[in-house]
Design a protein around this motif. Structure first.
Motif, PDB file in Angstrom:
ATOM      1  N   UNK A   1       0.704  -0.835   0.275  1.00 51.54           N
ATOM      2  CA  UNK A   1      -0.205   0.142  -0.473  1.00 51.54           C
ATOM      3  C   UNK A   1       0.859   1.107   0.282  1.00 51.54           C
ATOM      4  N   UNK A   2       1.992   0.806   0.778  1.00 49.58           N
ATOM      5  CA  UNK A   2       3.339   2.124   1.135  1.00 49.58           C
ATOM      6  C   UNK A   2       3.093   2.796  -0.483  1.00 49.58           C
ATOM      7  N   UNK A   3       3.473   1.572  -1.082  1.00 46.52           N
ATOM      8  CA  UNK A   3       4.507   1.599  -2.366  1.00 46.52           C
ATOM      9  C   UNK A   3       3.209   1.904  -3.628  1.00 46.52           C
ATOM     10  N   UNK A   4       2.058   2.024  -3.118  1.00 47.38           N
ATOM     11  CA  UNK A   4       1.136   2.512  -4.489  1.00 47.38           C
ATOM     12  C   UNK A   4       1.215   4.273  -4.224  1.00 47.38           C
ATOM     13  N   UNK A   5       1.172   4.124  -2.341  1.00 48.36           N
ATOM     14  CA  UNK A   5       0.880   5.791  -2.499  1.00 48.36           C
ATOM     15  C   UNK A   5       1.431   6.320  -2.794  1.00 48.36           C
ATOM     16  N   UNK A   6       2.814   6.081  -2.627  1.00 46.23           N
ATOM     17  CA  UNK A   6       4.566   6.529  -2.743  1.00 46.23           C
ATOM     18  C   UNK A   6       4.014   6.735  -4.441  1.00 46.23           C
ATOM     19  N   UNK A   7       4.145   6.597  -5.726  1.00 44.90           N
ATOM     20  CA  UNK A   7       4.150   6.414  -6.910  1.00 44.90           C
ATOM     21  C   UNK A   7       2.195   7.003  -6.966  1.00 44.90           C
ATOM     22  N   UNK A   8       1.911   7.581  -6.691  1.00 44.72           N
ATOM     23  CA  UNK A   8       0.313   7.951  -6.866  1.00 44.72           C
ATOM     24  C   UNK A   8       0.151   8.889  -7.985  1.00 44.72           C
ATOM     25  N   UNK A   9       0.993   9.417  -8.027  1.00 42.99           N
ATOM     26  CA  UNK A   9       1.137  10.848  -9.143  1.00 42.99           C
ATOM     27  C   UNK A   9       1.532  10.478 -10.550  1.00 42.99           C
ATOM     28  N   UNK A  10       2.401   9.468 -10.615  1.00 40.50           N
ATOM     29  CA  UNK A  10       2.530   8.478 -11.703  1.00 40.50           C
ATOM     30  C   UNK A  10       2.233   6.713 -11.556  1.00 40.50           C
ATOM     31  N   UNK A  11       1.523   6.047 -11.000  1.00 39.65           N
ATOM     32  CA  UNK A  11       0.991   4.795 -10.963  1.00 39.65           C
ATOM     33  C   UNK A  11       1.772   3.991 -11.833  1.00 39.65           C
ATOM     34  N   UNK A  12       2.001   3.331 -11.314  1.00 40.14           N
ATOM     35  CA  UNK A  12       3.363   2.015 -10.928  1.00 40.14           C
ATOM     36  C   UNK A  12       2.557   1.101 -11.653  1.00 40.14           C
ATOM     37  N   UNK A  13       1.599   0.800 -11.037  1.00 40.89           N
ATOM     38  CA  UNK A  13       0.448  -0.342 -10.955  1.00 40.89           C
ATOM     39  C   UNK A  13      -0.491   0.397 -11.057  1.00 40.89           C
TER      40      UNK A  13
END
Length: 290
Positions: free
Chosen positions: A89-101
């Protein structure tokens, strides 16, 4: 992660929708046919077939609430398409502006507020990274102007890098001809552009600190109350009162720094120092305790 996550019989588009559904089950505690239908702009029938497929893949994961039309995770829920961890979940939040997934990013974009604080990045010229990669790949010497904290001005060094490592900051692990030893060099302290030199025979094979690992064991501070110890042990995923990680000797100081542990753990108050290093003698013998 379950083998289902990579099952080639599961079509790619349906896999994406099911990953989204499982993310909602994990992070929100419920998923509905409408969630899938509206998010992916598919028909109600296709969304129903998606959830039916998920129930076949993981028959013990879902509990249906017929009054609300929601599906909830069962008490025996086990993720089959995701890891199901807080780190995910933390990884998703970290890349929310440029989502990798994208499916996970969509699942995390609900009404729940979440804020992240990140340490300032140590910036450096990306061409430094490119030169280091070339030197490592082609096994060549590199001339760098390096600003250490033990010298007032940058010094010209000749190094043979063999690996890059990130431990909060980018480092190059390299043989230094100047020091005649293997050392770590912060990329952000390399001044200017490194100069590629002739081929070299130095490699990671001779770097004992890189090739060998040391266990780092942590436990709750002994002066915590039993109840406090239990919550700290749960917080850090400890088993039988401790958690062990095997870390390259060269990276051990950075790992200790990340955890905020070291030689004087037990001298600090348990409220300030909630975890302690249990095997400091192992690190001390390798000269890895500050």
């Amino acid at each position: 992660m379950s083998p289902i996550a990579n099952d080639p019989r599961l079509p790619w588009d349906q896999r994406q929708r099911l990953r989204f559904a499982e993310a909602l089950l994990i992070w929100r505690g419920a998923v509905s046919v409408g969630d899938i239908r509206d998010t992916f702009d598919v028909s109600t029938g296709k969304a129903e077939r998606d959830l039916a497929r998920y129930r076949r893949l993981a028959p013990d994961n879902l509990v249906a609430d017929r009054l609300t039309g929601l599906f909830h995770p069962s008490d025996t829920f086990v993720p089959c398409l995701l890891r199901g961890s807080a780190g995910e979940y933390l990884q998703v939040l970290a890349h929310r502006d440029t989502p990798q997934d994208l499916p996970l990013a969509m699942a995390s974009s609900g009404d729940v507020a979440a804020e992240m604080l990140e340490a300032p990045g140590r910036e450096f010229d990306v061409r430094v990274l490119a030169r280091l990669n070339t030197a490592i790949r082609e096994r060549r010497w590199l001339a760098i102007d390096y600003q250490s904290m033990t010298h007032p001005e940058p010094r010209r060094l000749k190094i043979a890098p063999h690996v890059l490592a990130h431990a909060g900051r980018w480092h190059a692990r390299a043989w230094s001809a100047t020091h005649e030893s293997y050392r770590d060099f912060l990329l952000s302290r390399i001044c200017g552009l490194p100069e590629l030199l002739e081929p070299c025979t130095r490699s990671a094979d001779g770097d004992w600190d890189w090739q060998h690992f040391v266990p780092i064991r942590i436990g709750a501070h002994p002066d915590l109350t039993p109840a406090q110890k239990r919550v700290v042990e749960q917080d850090y995923g400890m088993l039988h009162g401790q958690r062990e990680a095997r870390v390259r000797v060269a990276l051990a100081p950075y790992y200790l720094r990340m955890l905020g542990i070291g030689r004087d753990d037990r001298r600090r108050s348990p409220q300030e120092q909630q975890i302690v290093l249990l095997n400091s003698d192992d690190l001390d013998a390798l000269n890895r305790l500050s």
